[in-house]
Design a protein around this motif. Structure first.
Motif, mmCIF file in Angstrom:
data_model
loop_
_atom_site.group_PDB
_atom_site.id
_atom_site.type_symbol
_atom_site.label_atom_id
_atom_site.label_comp_id
_atom_site.label_asym_id
_atom_site.label_seq_id
_atom_site.Cartn_x
_atom_site.Cartn_y
_atom_site.Cartn_z
ATOM 1 N N TRP A 1 3.413 17.114 5.595
ATOM 2 C CA TRP A 1 3.756 15.804 5.020
ATOM 3 C C TRP A 1 5.208 15.452 5.318
ATOM 4 C CZ3 TRP A 1 0.647 12.531 1.880
ATOM 5 C CH2 TRP A 1 1.326 11.488 1.250
ATOM 6 N N SER A 2 6.139 16.373 5.035
ATOM 7 C CA SER A 2 7.573 16.173 5.309
ATOM 8 C C SER A 2 8.280 17.516 5.243
ATOM 9 C CB SER A 2 8.199 15.209 4.296
ATOM 10 O OG SER A 2 8.296 15.813 3.015
ATOM 11 N N TYR B 1 -3.237 15.513 -3.727
ATOM 12 C CA TYR B 1 -4.314 14.539 -3.935
ATOM 13 C C TYR B 1 -4.413 13.601 -2.730
ATOM 14 C CZ TYR B 1 -7.521 11.548 -6.547
ATOM 15 O OH TYR B 1 -8.638 10.861 -6.964
ATOM 16 N N ALA B 2 -3.251 13.153 -2.233
ATOM 17 C CA ALA B 2 -3.237 12.220 -1.110
ATOM 18 C C ALA B 2 -3.821 12.842 0.153
ATOM 19 C CB ALA B 2 -1.814 11.733 -0.849
ATOM 20 N N VAL B 3 -3.417 14.076 0.506
ATOM 21 C CA VAL B 3 -3.923 14.696 1.738
ATOM 22 C C VAL B 3 -5.400 15.052 1.601
ATOM 23 C CG1 VAL B 3 -1.637 15.536 2.404
ATOM 24 C CG2 VAL B 3 -3.135 17.028 1.046
ATOM 25 N N TRP B 4 -5.798 15.457 0.399
ATOM 26 C CA TRP B 4 -7.208 15.778 0.128
ATOM 27 C C TRP B 4 -8.049 14.507 0.249
ATOM 28 C CZ3 TRP B 4 -8.491 19.404 -4.599
ATOM 29 C CH2 TRP B 4 -9.841 19.767 -4.575
ATOM 30 N N ASN B 5 -7.575 13.421 -0.362
ATOM 31 C CA ASN B 5 -8.296 12.144 -0.313
ATOM 32 C C ASN B 5 -8.354 11.598 1.123
ATOM 33 O OD1 ASN B 5 -9.560 10.137 -2.214
ATOM 34 N ND2 ASN B 5 -8.140 8.769 -1.154
ATOM 35 N N ASN B 6 -7.258 11.778 1.874
ATOM 36 C CA ASN B 6 -7.241 11.341 3.277
ATOM 37 C C ASN B 6 -8.354 12.021 4.077
ATOM 38 O OD1 ASN B 6 -5.114 9.577 2.987
ATOM 39 N ND2 ASN B 6 -3.595 10.897 3.958
ATOM 40 N N ARG B 7 -8.541 13.314 3.865
ATOM 41 C CA ARG B 7 -9.586 14.042 4.583
ATOM 42 C C ARG B 7 -10.975 13.549 4.176
ATOM 43 N NH1 ARG B 7 -8.904 18.512 7.597
ATOM 44 N NH2 ARG B 7 -6.739 19.139 7.987
ATOM 45 N N VAL C 1 -3.518 7.074 3.131
ATOM 46 C CA VAL C 1 -2.064 7.128 2.972
ATOM 47 C C VAL C 1 -1.471 7.686 4.263
ATOM 48 C CG1 VAL C 1 -0.139 8.049 1.641
ATOM 49 C CG2 VAL C 1 -2.291 7.482 0.483
ATOM 50 N N ASP C 2 -0.771 6.837 4.978
ATOM 51 C CA ASP C 2 -0.240 7.210 6.285
ATOM 52 C C ASP C 2 1.262 7.006 6.305
ATOM 53 O OD1 ASP C 2 -0.222 8.066 8.891
ATOM 54 O OD2 ASP C 2 -1.688 6.593 9.591
ATOM 55 N N LYS C 3 1.869 7.287 7.449
ATOM 56 C CA LYS C 3 3.294 7.023 7.594
ATOM 57 C C LYS C 3 3.558 5.532 7.522
ATOM 58 C CE LYS C 3 4.169 11.093 10.485
ATOM 59 N NZ LYS C 3 4.643 11.578 11.805
ATOM 60 N N LYS C 4 4.747 5.173 7.108
ATOM 61 C CA LYS C 4 5.091 3.765 6.946
ATOM 62 C C LYS C 4 5.130 3.066 8.299
ATOM 63 C CE LYS C 4 8.539 0.743 4.783
ATOM 64 N NZ LYS C 4 9.814 0.680 4.052
ATOM 65 N N PHE D 1 0.845 -1.195 0.000
ATOM 66 C CA PHE D 1 0.000 0.000 0.000
ATOM 67 C C PHE D 1 0.883 1.249 0.000
ATOM 68 C CE2 PHE D 1 -3.443 -2.525 2.476
ATOM 69 C CZ PHE D 1 -3.872 -3.092 1.279
ATOM 70 N N PHE D 2 0.363 2.320 -0.570
ATOM 71 C CA PHE D 2 1.099 3.580 -0.592
ATOM 72 C C PHE D 2 1.248 4.133 0.825
ATOM 73 C CE2 PHE D 2 -0.503 3.487 -4.974
ATOM 74 C CZ PHE D 2 0.661 3.779 -5.667
ATOM 75 N N TYR D 3 2.407 4.704 1.105
ATOM 76 C CA TYR D 3 2.651 5.349 2.391
ATOM 77 C C TYR D 3 3.317 6.709 2.147
ATOM 78 C CZ TYR D 3 7.283 3.211 1.603
ATOM 79 O OH TYR D 3 8.476 2.803 1.062
ATOM 80 N N LYS D 4 3.411 7.508 3.209
ATOM 81 C CA LYS D 4 4.018 8.826 3.090
ATOM 82 C C LYS D 4 5.530 8.710 2.934
ATOM 83 C CE LYS D 4 0.597 11.541 5.664
ATOM 84 N NZ LYS D 4 0.368 12.447 6.819
ATOM 85 N N ASN D 5 6.014 9.202 1.839
ATOM 86 C CA ASN D 5 7.449 9.285 1.583
ATOM 87 C C ASN D 5 7.807 10.751 1.398
ATOM 88 O OD1 ASN D 5 9.786 9.193 -0.753
ATOM 89 N ND2 ASN D 5 10.007 7.561 0.733
ATOM 90 N N THR D 6 9.057 11.086 1.541
ATOM 91 C CA THR D 6 9.483 12.491 1.466
ATOM 92 C C THR D 6 8.892 13.215 0.257
ATOM 93 O OG1 THR D 6 11.570 11.953 2.557
ATOM 94 C CG2 THR D 6 11.491 14.018 1.333
ATOM 95 N N ALA D 7 8.946 12.570 -0.905
ATOM 96 C CA ALA D 7 8.515 13.236 -2.134
ATOM 97 C C ALA D 7 7.052 13.012 -2.476
ATOM 98 C CB ALA D 7 9.389 12.778 -3.297
#
Length: 346
Positions: A310-311, A285-291, A343-346, A196-202
């Motif tokens: 995010w980072s 997109y990820a932070v918007w979708n998370n909300r 999408v959360d931290k690893k 699954f996708f997780y939060k990475n620096t970029a």
């Protein structure tokens, strides 16, 4: 030097011809074939033939007649030659049999791959403490509700690469586009939890997932991932084509005909963008979708704050660039719907 036997001829449906750059030699006694072949290969390896090269018009030509009339070699006794022939002949038969099997397996692969990708055929796998086996295709239908396999995800990855010809395209941008397509086009991918996708620096990322996609693309000889050194920053991972684009497009059409319009739309929009814009858009997109998934309040200021939270790397972008990213998303209708995993931290 290559030698042709009856066993090697049997592997080909059409007659073989000798290239105009080659010379065909036939022996009076076939039993001397391997002795002759080993001798000539040894002479070549020891650079004996280089003394018999003619140079005309810049092209080196082997002076065959001059060599055979002037070079002498010891020939073993006939009984030794026959024993040697008998030993090598059995090895040659086994070699040609394996080569024929390889041809057959390659033919089966080319026949089965399209059916495997669209679910007409499947594998059988053993599950924990279960004696029965189920096909992957059947499992997908029952448990995952029309989800796509990792093989199909790799087809999407290959299609993204196919449509992106810019010099700066590499693994980072591929990862962002895989994320956007999966979430925005609502491609339910049958992934393991560690993919699954997780939060990475970029931005949204998963090392296991992208490596698996690249492995499948290499396994089916679509693309090979290769590092390309750059003067500034990290090396670029680019994708080397194996010239199977037509087959890849055919597989994509077979598997994603219903989603093709939305997939093409996102790719065509994002392929014009730099990797920096792709990073901004994918992260927003990820932070918007998370909300949306958590049914939290949404406004531009909250989304921009989530972007910077995010980072630390995100502070490299100005507020004007981030707000421009939101405007870009709205203008191109790249608006999250709350689909997919959080999408959360690893």
């Amino acid at each position: 030097m290559a030698y042709i036997t009856q066993e090697s001829l049997s592997r080909f449906e059409n007659p073989l011809i000798c290239s105009n750059f080659c010379k065909a030699i036939s022996l009076k006694k076939r039993e001397y074939l391997y002795n002759f072949a080993f001798l000539w290969n040894m002479l070549y390896d020891n650079k004996v033939f280089f003394g018999y090269e003619g140079k005309t018009s810049g092209i080196k030509n082997f002076l065959f007649d001059s060599f055979v009339n002037s070079y002498w070699s010891v020939i073993p006794k006939e009984n030794i030659v026959l024993k040697f022939f008998a030993v090598i002949q059995e090895t040659e038969k086994k070699k040609q049999k394996l080569l024929a099997e390889n041809q057959h397996l390659a033919s089966l692969r080319d026949w089965l791959l399209p059916m495997l990708m669209n679910g007409q055929v499947g594998f059988k796998e053993d599950y924990q403490e279960q004696t029965q086996t189920v096909s992957v295709a059947a499992e997908a239908e029952v448990e995952y509700n029309n989800s796509y396999s990792l093989l199909q995800a790799a087809i999407v990855g290959g299609y993204i690469i196919l449509k992106n010809k810019k010099q700066d395209f590499g693994r980072t941008k591929l990862m962002k586009l895989l994320f956007l397509l999966e979430y925005h086009c609502q491609l339910k991918i049958d992934k393991r939890p560690n993919q699954f996708f997780y939060k990475n620096t970029a931005g949204p990322y998963n090392e296991e997932y992208i490596r698996e996609v690249e492995r499948i693309l290499y396994q089916y000889r679509f693309y090979t991932a290769k590092k390309k050194p750059r003067n500034i920053g990290k090396d670029l991972v680019e994708y080397i084509s194996h010239n199977k684009e037509i087959e890849l497009q055919h597989l994509f059409q077979e598997n994603f005909s219903e989603k093709r319009e939305s997939i093409d739309c996102v790719i065509d929009i994002m392929k014009k963008c730099s990797w920096k814009v792709c990073e901004i858009v994918a992260t927003l997109y990820a932070v918007w979708n998370n909300r949306k998934i958590k049914q939290e309040a949404i406004n531009d200021n909250l989304l921009v704050q989530d972007f910077y939270d995010w980072s630390d790397h995100k502070h490299d972008y100005s507020e004007s660039e981030v707000f421009a990213g939101l405007t870009f998303m709205r203008n191109n209708n790249i608006i999250p719907m709350g689909f997919g995993e959080y999408v959360d931290k690893k």
